[in-house]
Write an enzyme that holds these catalytic residues in place. Sequence first.
Site, PDB file in Angstrom:
ATOM      1  N   GLU A 119      -1.795   8.048  11.043  1.00 45.26           N
ATOM      2  CA  GLU A 119      -1.749   6.851  11.893  1.00 45.26           C
ATOM      3  C   GLU A 119      -0.298   6.528  12.284  1.00 45.26           C
ATOM      4  O   GLU A 119       0.602   6.615  11.448  1.00 45.26           O
ATOM      5  CB  GLU A 119      -2.343   5.670  11.111  1.00 45.26           C
ATOM      6  CG  GLU A 119      -2.365   4.365  11.890  1.00 45.26           C
ATOM      7  CD  GLU A 119      -2.920   3.203  11.068  1.00 45.26           C
ATOM      8  OE1 GLU A 119      -2.954   3.288   9.831  1.00 45.26           O
ATOM      9  OE2 GLU A 119      -3.323   2.192  11.696  1.00 45.26           O
ATOM     10  N   LYS A 196      -7.990   1.505  17.749  1.00 44.81           N
ATOM     11  CA  LYS A 196      -8.399   1.017  16.418  1.00 44.81           C
ATOM     12  C   LYS A 196      -9.285  -0.220  16.584  1.00 44.81           C
ATOM     13  O   LYS A 196      -8.873  -1.199  17.216  1.00 44.81           O
ATOM     14  CB  LYS A 196      -7.128   0.685  15.627  1.00 44.81           C
ATOM     15  CG  LYS A 196      -7.337   0.237  14.202  1.00 44.81           C
ATOM     16  CD  LYS A 196      -5.982   0.202  13.486  1.00 44.81           C
ATOM     17  CE  LYS A 196      -6.067  -0.200  12.050  1.00 44.81           C
ATOM     18  NZ  LYS A 196      -4.798   0.025  11.329  1.00 44.81           N
ATOM     19  N   CYS A 233      -7.733   4.171  10.403  1.00 43.75           N
ATOM     20  CA  CYS A 233      -7.428   3.543   9.108  1.00 43.75           C
ATOM     21  C   CYS A 233      -8.420   2.500   8.596  1.00 43.75           C
ATOM     22  O   CYS A 233      -9.446   2.843   8.055  1.00 43.75           O
ATOM     23  CB  CYS A 233      -6.003   2.977   9.105  1.00 43.75           C
ATOM     24  SG  CYS A 233      -5.484   2.635   7.403  1.00 43.75           S
TER      25      CYS A 233
HETATM   26  N1  LIG Z   1      -3.193   0.884   8.375  1.00 43.27           N
HETATM   27  C1  LIG Z   1      -4.154   0.149   7.908  1.00 43.27           C
HETATM   28  O1  LIG Z   1      -5.048  -0.260   8.618  1.00 43.27           O
HETATM   29  N2  LIG Z   1      -4.079  -0.134   6.598  1.00 43.27           N
HETATM   30  C2  LIG Z   1      -4.893  -1.102   5.972  1.00 43.27           C
HETATM   31  C3  LIG Z   1      -5.031  -0.868   4.532  1.00 43.27           C
HETATM   32  C4  LIG Z   1      -6.206  -0.030   4.200  1.00 43.27           C
HETATM   33  O2  LIG Z   1      -7.184  -0.016   4.954  1.00 43.27           O
HETATM   34  O3  LIG Z   1      -6.170   0.633   3.173  1.00 43.27           O
END
Ligand SMILES: NC(=O)NCCC(=O)O
Length: 417
Positions: A119, A196, A233
Amino acid sequence: MAAVQLESLEKCLERHVPPEELREVRRILYGKETRMLDLPLCALETAVERDFELKGLGFEAAPEQLRQPRIVRVGIIQNKIVLPTNAPVAQQVAAMHKRIGDLVEAAAMCGVNIVCFQEAWTMPFAFCTREKLPWTEFAESAEDGPTTKFCQELAKQYNLVVVSPILERDEVHGETLWNTAVVVSNSGHVLGKTRKNHIPRIGDFNESTYYMEGKTGHRVFQTQFGRIAVNICYGRHHPLNWLMFSINGAEIIFNPSATVGDLSEPMWPIEARNAAIANHCFTCAINRVGMEHFQNEFTSGDGKKAHRDFGYFYGSSYIAAPDGSRTPSLSRTRDGLLIAEMDLNLCRQISDKWAFKMTGRYEMYAEELAKMVQPDFEPNIIKDCFYLQATQCKFSTADIRGTAHAEHMLIKISQMT
Ligand SMILES: NC(=O)NCCC(=O)O
């Protein structure tokens, strides 16, 4: 001083579980064993020279009479940032291009058809800071920004599909920033982009300061090598997000991520793997590696002392198959390229076996969810009036447990109501 990090769970098991039990432990933990791929010597040497881990594994599918196997090699890349976060933006981006270019070259040597990066791969994960400059300067056009151009060159040169998750600047729509994955065809043209869908609001993941929830829905990209989708993510915590990509026909769903040990590590091996099982598809979970330090201290309104880093990005990227099996992880500490060879026929084979789509009763859920989003929705709860009345009469439920006592209390209740 940086804490000493465990290199990987697998290495730890190898060290401590007796060899005669290790195979069974692996079967229970990881499902049907994946086959080691024979990777070319030039790629293995490149990995040593350029200091990254290289692993290749294969998932098996049954031969079919009417369909040819649909064999695809997928490569996922995890890495640390190259330069410190206070280096000039252009230099940081150039250094990341160089590093990823080096790993993609090795992927090409191994015959990879589709490659996906982590990401926001061109930048440090600076969204913890809530500062705008210089971080918003990493945002680029998805269609013709320098990173997309770089990926187009890689795609053409090596005849592979590139999935490139970046911070996107959408100049056409008021300079809006998005967290976007650009999909570049192996012909070198931009096949499209997907954004996203779910933005975290947890711990230091202050991403909502920078970009909004994407509205590109659940696009699936039909490539020469199969139908792919990208669940970025935090979207991995949302089963419906995976489901919709799969309903649109995704055979491989990439999950480029950035997440840290204290927050999510015990969830990591479960979520993408469960999605592969539940949706009869392959899933590829990719996480960045290492510590990223920032010049200015920040807090996130959670009572923690001001700090200058996010915590430890634990890598551990892996690929899971629809039959519930999975590859071992890349390490928690090093840059790495994980290659999986898969026969996409496995998706239908497992669907025919377990039939989760066929038995999914989606019309029932569609109806119930349609009601749930209405303002006058009432949860479907059958209440036990006996206990309810008692509670309303200020008797504790403990007081009225036991039949004889309960009858006595009921008389009391009926006298009072
Ligand atoms: N980049 C991101 O969405 N991180 C959030 C934390 C997670 O989902 O573990």
